[in-house]
Design an enzyme around this catalytic site. Sequence first.
Site, PDB file in Angstrom:
ATOM      1  N   ASP A   1       0.854  -1.183   0.000  1.00 37.05           N
ATOM      2  CA  ASP A   1       0.000   0.000   0.000  1.00 37.05           C
ATOM      3  C   ASP A   1       0.892   1.237   0.000  1.00 37.05           C
ATOM      4  O   ASP A   1       2.100   1.145  -0.245  1.00 37.05           O
ATOM      5  CB  ASP A   1      -0.969  -0.036   1.190  1.00 37.05           C
ATOM      6  CG  ASP A   1      -0.284   0.099   2.545  1.00 37.05           C
ATOM      7  OD1 ASP A   1       0.952   0.261   2.597  1.00 37.05           O
ATOM      8  OD2 ASP A   1      -0.998   0.051   3.561  1.00 37.05           O
ATOM      9  N   HIS A   2       0.325   2.381   0.309  1.00 34.81           N
ATOM     10  CA  HIS A   2       1.080   3.637   0.282  1.00 34.81           C
ATOM     11  C   HIS A   2       2.197   3.695   1.324  1.00 34.81           C
ATOM     12  O   HIS A   2       3.224   4.312   1.086  1.00 34.81           O
ATOM     13  CB  HIS A   2       0.136   4.830   0.479  1.00 34.81           C
ATOM     14  CG  HIS A   2      -0.678   4.753   1.730  1.00 34.81           C
ATOM     15  ND1 HIS A   2      -1.807   3.955   1.825  1.00 34.81           N
ATOM     16  CD2 HIS A   2      -0.525   5.334   2.941  1.00 34.81           C
ATOM     17  CE1 HIS A   2      -2.321   4.058   3.037  1.00 34.81           C
ATOM     18  NE2 HIS A   2      -1.556   4.897   3.737  1.00 34.81           N
TER      19      HIS A   2
ATOM     20  N   CYS B   1       2.702  -3.377   4.388  1.00 30.60           N
ATOM     21  CA  CYS B   1       1.781  -2.323   4.809  1.00 30.60           C
ATOM     22  C   CYS B   1       2.371  -1.691   6.072  1.00 30.60           C
ATOM     23  O   CYS B   1       3.479  -2.043   6.468  1.00 30.60           O
ATOM     24  CB  CYS B   1       0.361  -2.837   5.016  1.00 30.60           C
ATOM     25  SG  CYS B   1       0.074  -3.861   6.473  1.00 30.60           S
ATOM     26  N   GLY B   2       1.668  -0.785   6.690  1.00 26.80           N
ATOM     27  CA  GLY B   2       2.219  -0.059   7.829  1.00 26.80           C
ATOM     28  C   GLY B   2       2.688  -0.948   8.958  1.00 26.80           C
ATOM     29  O   GLY B   2       3.841  -0.890   9.381  1.00 26.80           O
TER      30      GLY B   2
ATOM     31  N   GLY C   1      -2.342  -6.154   8.734  1.00 24.79           N
ATOM     32  CA  GLY C   1      -3.469  -6.190   7.794  1.00 24.79           C
ATOM     33  C   GLY C   1      -3.124  -6.967   6.541  1.00 24.79           C
ATOM     34  O   GLY C   1      -3.938  -7.745   6.034  1.00 24.79           O
TER      35      GLY C   1
ATOM     36  N   HIS D   1      10.585 -23.477   9.759  1.00 24.83           N
ATOM     37  CA  HIS D   1       9.595 -24.259  10.507  1.00 24.83           C
ATOM     38  C   HIS D   1       8.188 -24.183   9.920  1.00 24.83           C
ATOM     39  O   HIS D   1       7.418 -25.137  10.056  1.00 24.83           O
ATOM     40  CB  HIS D   1       9.536 -23.796  11.962  1.00 24.83           C
ATOM     41  CG  HIS D   1      10.756 -24.156  12.745  1.00 24.83           C
ATOM     42  ND1 HIS D   1      10.842 -23.933  14.090  1.00 24.83           N
ATOM     43  CD2 HIS D   1      11.936 -24.715  12.375  1.00 24.83           C
ATOM     44  CE1 HIS D   1      12.022 -24.334  14.532  1.00 24.83           C
ATOM     45  NE2 HIS D   1      12.708 -24.811  13.497  1.00 24.83           N
TER      46      HIS D   1
ATOM     47  N   ARG E   1       9.192 -32.926  11.425  1.00 24.03           N
ATOM     48  CA  ARG E   1       8.054 -32.706  12.322  1.00 24.03           C
ATOM     49  C   ARG E   1       7.256 -31.457  11.947  1.00 24.03           C
ATOM     50  O   ARG E   1       6.072 -31.363  12.226  1.00 24.03           O
ATOM     51  CB  ARG E   1       8.522 -32.623  13.768  1.00 24.03           C
ATOM     52  CG  ARG E   1       9.317 -31.385  14.113  1.00 24.03           C
ATOM     53  CD  ARG E   1       9.839 -31.425  15.564  1.00 24.03           C
ATOM     54  NE  ARG E   1      10.319 -30.160  16.026  1.00 24.03           N
ATOM     55  CZ  ARG E   1      11.539 -29.676  15.818  1.00 24.03           C
ATOM     56  NH1 ARG E   1      12.417 -30.392  15.135  1.00 24.03           N
ATOM     57  NH2 ARG E   1      11.888 -28.501  16.296  1.00 24.03           N
TER      58      ARG E   1
ATOM     59  N   ARG F   1       2.860 -30.518  10.998  1.00 25.62           N
ATOM     60  CA  ARG F   1       2.193 -29.381  11.645  1.00 25.62           C
ATOM     61  C   ARG F   1       1.576 -28.459  10.604  1.00 25.62           C
ATOM     62  O   ARG F   1       0.462 -27.973  10.770  1.00 25.62           O
ATOM     63  CB  ARG F   1       3.188 -28.615  12.518  1.00 25.62           C
ATOM     64  CG  ARG F   1       3.652 -29.421  13.705  1.00 25.62           C
ATOM     65  CD  ARG F   1       4.766 -28.738  14.442  1.00 25.62           C
ATOM     66  NE  ARG F   1       5.213 -29.586  15.554  1.00 25.62           N
ATOM     67  CZ  ARG F   1       6.340 -29.413  16.192  1.00 25.62           C
ATOM     68  NH1 ARG F   1       7.161 -28.420  15.850  1.00 25.62           N
ATOM     69  NH2 ARG F   1       6.674 -30.209  17.175  1.00 25.62           N
TER      70      ARG F   1
END
Length: 147
Positions: free
Chosen positions: A8-9, A66-67, A71, A99, A133, A137
């Site tokens: 984004d900006h 993003c900031g 988000g 991992h 392992r 997961r």
Amino acid sequence: MKIVIGSDHTGIEYKYLIIKYLINKGYKIQDCGLSSYGKIVDYPDFIHPTSQIVEKGKADFGIIICGSGNGAAMTANKYPNIRAALVWKEEIAVLAKKHNNANMISLPARFLKKNELLNIVKIFLQTDFEGGRHKKRIEKIPIKNPQ
């Protein structure tokens, strides 16, 4: 190796810095981020197309900015085959790949310096998934038969 990047900006300056770095290292880049300065935009408008490219296997990895990075990561992780990790330091980049086999990293533009940012990208791309392992997961992450 092809990498798709979106921002984004708040991440536009870092996006261009990363693109320049990756091109110099020989990576193929697809830019899905904001292309001009001075415009305020909504991060999902750029994170969705970036995530879809990785989801469809049309890029090996994705980088989103993003900031706060939150988000962007939340948006990307709506896609079933995306494992976007919020990464703010080198150790997290290593673990995200080693991992968690992250296929996208989400970077918080407001909390990283330029040199930290490029080190994180470099480390993420150079780290291999450990498997073992951790593989079982990761297979448990997607929701099976949601109801």
